[in-house]
Design a protein around this motif. Structure first.
Motif, PDB file in Angstrom:
ATOM      1  N   UNK A 103       0.788  -1.226   0.000  1.00 23.61           N
ATOM      2  CA  UNK A 103       0.000   0.000   0.000  1.00 23.61           C
ATOM      3  C   UNK A 103       0.820   1.274   0.000  1.00 23.61           C
ATOM      4  N   UNK A 104       2.156   1.173  -0.002  1.00 28.80           N
ATOM      5  CA  UNK A 104       3.006   2.362   0.039  1.00 28.80           C
ATOM      6  C   UNK A 104       3.610   2.642  -1.342  1.00 28.80           C
ATOM      7  N   UNK A 105       4.084   3.857  -1.523  1.00 29.93           N
ATOM      8  CA  UNK A 105       4.742   4.251  -2.776  1.00 29.93           C
ATOM      9  C   UNK A 105       6.231   4.436  -2.529  1.00 29.93           C
ATOM     10  N   UNK A 106       7.021   3.749  -3.365  1.00 28.91           N
ATOM     11  CA  UNK A 106       8.481   3.816  -3.218  1.00 28.91           C
ATOM     12  C   UNK A 106       9.089   4.510  -4.431  1.00 28.91           C
ATOM     13  N   UNK A 107      10.304   5.001  -4.269  1.00 32.10           N
ATOM     14  CA  UNK A 107      11.071   5.567  -5.372  1.00 32.10           C
ATOM     15  C   UNK A 107      12.155   4.554  -5.737  1.00 32.10           C
ATOM     16  N   UNK A 108      12.151   4.118  -6.985  1.00 35.74           N
ATOM     17  CA  UNK A 108      13.131   3.130  -7.435  1.00 35.74           C
ATOM     18  C   UNK A 108      14.059   3.739  -8.475  1.00 35.74           C
ATOM     19  N   UNK A 109      15.314   3.305  -8.434  1.00 33.06           N
ATOM     20  CA  UNK A 109      16.279   3.632  -9.486  1.00 33.06           C
ATOM     21  C   UNK A 109      16.804   2.312 -10.048  1.00 33.06           C
ATOM     22  N   UNK A 110      16.653   2.137 -11.368  1.00 37.64           N
ATOM     23  CA  UNK A 110      17.141   0.914 -11.994  1.00 37.64           C
ATOM     24  C   UNK A 110      18.221   1.282 -13.008  1.00 37.64           C
ATOM     25  N   UNK A 111      19.182   0.381 -13.127  1.00 37.05           N
ATOM     26  CA  UNK A 111      20.261   0.544 -14.113  1.00 37.05           C
ATOM     27  C   UNK A 111      20.341  -0.737 -14.934  1.00 37.05           C
ATOM     28  N   UNK A 112      20.233  -0.605 -16.258  1.00 37.94           N
ATOM     29  CA  UNK A 112      20.275  -1.773 -17.127  1.00 37.94           C
ATOM     30  C   UNK A 112      21.724  -2.196 -17.348  1.00 37.94           C
ATOM     31  N   UNK A 113      22.061  -3.403 -16.919  1.00 39.04           N
ATOM     32  CA  UNK A 113      23.433  -3.901 -17.025  1.00 39.04           C
ATOM     33  C   UNK A 113      23.631  -4.841 -18.211  1.00 39.04           C
ATOM     34  N   UNK A 114      22.559  -5.525 -18.602  1.00 36.10           N
ATOM     35  CA  UNK A 114      22.710  -6.501 -19.683  1.00 36.10           C
ATOM     36  C   UNK A 114      21.385  -6.627 -20.411  1.00 36.10           C
ATOM     37  N   UNK A 115      21.436  -6.766 -21.730  1.00 31.24           N
ATOM     38  CA  UNK A 115      20.217  -6.860 -22.544  1.00 31.24           C
ATOM     39  C   UNK A 115      20.372  -8.005 -23.538  1.00 31.24           C
ATOM     40  N   UNK A 116      19.443  -8.957 -23.510  1.00 27.61           N
ATOM     41  CA  UNK A 116      19.493 -10.119 -24.392  1.00 27.61           C
ATOM     42  C   UNK A 116      18.144 -10.327 -25.078  1.00 27.61           C
ATOM     43  N   UNK A 117      18.208 -10.753 -26.318  1.00 25.43           N
ATOM     44  CA  UNK A 117      16.966 -11.024 -27.042  1.00 25.43           C
ATOM     45  C   UNK A 117      16.746 -12.530 -27.117  1.00 25.43           C
ATOM     46  N   UNK A 118      15.463 -12.895 -27.202  1.00 30.97           N
ATOM     47  CA  UNK A 118      15.081 -14.310 -27.177  1.00 30.97           C
ATOM     48  C   UNK A 118      15.096 -14.890 -28.586  1.00 30.97           C
TER      49      UNK A 118
END
Length: 446
Positions: free
Chosen positions: A238-253
């Motif tokens: 029920x709470x709101x958080x602040x997130x920071x994400x950093x993309x380290x690796x990207x792969x396609x299927x």
């Protein structure tokens, strides 16, 4: 000696049984002398222990055994003499008032009910049927391809291509670092490094996936995320958080091509695609047939419950509730769950147990009245049908025929099918076509 049967309720009965105290004492002494032949005690050779010492050591146990034997035998004799079909086990308690020199016990118990089954020719039952089309085969192949997916770095040229622009999109596997905080304070479980997931599978909350879409390797994004009220983490629900994400690796299927190698991976030795499709179709048809049979059996059982009249013994419901609770505990333990200190109240299973017991009594009545018992030929045919999907059918036959309990399970299954066939043959049946996906439920989705 037993008194006349007292009727306490629709199914509840009571019998008072009694016998001379001297009979108990005589039998106890007899068994003590037998025990003394092998009894051991310090300072005495085996078999030479004084009877008083044997009585002091074993007297209580032997007296309990004698009482249990005599009470049980007297109760069984009384039940047989009165032609009583006892349901479950009696509740036997000592009677406070007894004639001099006598021991008396009250045995309270339930009897099996009379089962009245209404006119089956007036019963309306809706059965289902479903077909396996080429579309279902194609969908199954897609599922099998997804199960064999492998990932490549997106944007880098390779044997199968580069996967397009190196930007996170649905279907890609991303590896991210993230950190979350609420009111500027990090919270447990809100931080990870090298966390991988596939976009579009719904493994992460929608806001998290939406923020990841469009990122390139090395890019970061900060965004708000609102946790649902029913979120499993109670501290943040029920709470709101602040997130920071950093993309380290990207792969396609990369999904495997539907070719000879793919067919071989499914067990088609020569890689013949037509044979692969036929094998898939046969397996789907077997699965569909099983689900159709289960749905139709359930419809028949529902109809029987509505058309039959009977009282269900509470004793049998209680026993089956306990059995279901223990089965659930064992099943969860086998799945690796720690259920040592988890309570499994039998009351939670009472409704299911009541239905099971009710159906058992109804089926027993139908089988007895109409000679629907499972024949040896039917049992063998059922086991052979099970064995078709195994590499060595002979081992399946051996598995069932080497254990009477396992064979009994097959006999019960065949008996139910006999009842279903019998009821459908008498009742007013309509058949509804159902879509493959509806029949298969969530298992049809991927």
């Amino acid at each position: 000696m037993a008194t006349a049967v007292e009727t306490l309720g629709k199914l509840e009965r009571r019998i008072t049984i009694s016998f001379p105290l001297t009979d108990v004492r005589t039998e106890v002494e007899k068994r003590l002398k037998v025990q003394a032949r092998t009894a051991k005690a310090p300072g005495f050779r085996p078999g030479k222990v004084p009877l008083k010492m044997v009585a002091a050591q074993y007297g209580y146990q032997i007296e309990s055994e004698v009482l249990n034997d005599k009470v049980g035998r007297a109760f069984n004799d009384a039940a047989n003499e009165n032609n009583l079909r006892v349901a479950g086990f009696p509740n036997i308690v000592p009677k406070e008032e007894a004639a001099e020199g006598q021991l008396a016990f009250d045995a309270t118990f339930e009897v099996y009910p009379e089962v009245t089954i209404g006119d089956l020719t007036a019963v309306e039952i809706e059965t289902v049927q479903a077909d396996v089309s080429e579309a279902e085969i194609d969908k199954t192949i897609d599922i099998l391809r997804k199960q064999r997916v492998h990932f490549h770095t997106k944007g880098e040229a390779g044997e199968h291509g580069d996967g397009g622009e190196a930007v996170a999109a649905n279907g890609d596997r991303v590896t991210v670092d993230f950190v979350g905080s609420i009111d500027g304070v990090e919270f447990p479980g809100g931080k990870a490094e090298g966390y991988a997931f596939v976009l579009g599978e719904g493994r992460m909350l929608p806001e998290f996936e939406a923020a990841t879409l469009g990122l390139k390797v090395g890019e970061a994004k900060t965004f708000p995320l609102s946790f649902p009220e029913d979120y499993h983490g109670k501290d943040v629900a029920g709470k709101t958080a602040s997130f920071t994400i950093t993309l380290q690796k990207l792969e396609w299927a990369h999904l495997p091509e539907v070719d000879a190698e793919f067919a071989k991976s499914l067990g088609v030795a020569d890689g013949d695609l037509a044979k692969m499709r036929e094998d898939i179709k046969v397996n789907l048809q077997r699965e569909v047939a099983g689900r159709v049979k289960a749905r139709n059996k359930e419809a028949v059982m529902d109809a029987l419950i509505k058309v039959a009249e009977l009282e269900v013994p509470k004793t049998l419901i209680a026993q089956d509730s306990e059995r279901l609770a223990e089965m659930t505990r064992q099943d969860m333990a086998q799945r690796g769950m720690n259920v040592k200190d988890v309570p499994f109240p039998a009351e939670l299973f009472a409704e299911k147990a009541e239905r099971r017991v009710r159906l058992g009594l109804i089926l027993s009545q139908l089988v007895g009245d109409n000679n629907l018992q499972a024949t040896p030929e039917q049992v063998k045919a059922q086991i052979e049908d099970f064995a078709q999907s195994y590499e060595d059918p002979r081992e399946v036959l051996k598995y069932y025929y080497s254990d009477r309990r396992r064979l009994g399970e097959i006999e019960a299954l065949v008996l139910e099918e006999n009842v279903v066939t019998y009821v459908l043959g008498l009742s007013k049946v309509t058949t509804k076509a159902v879509a493959f996906d509806e029949l298969m439920g969530s298992n049809a989705q991927a």
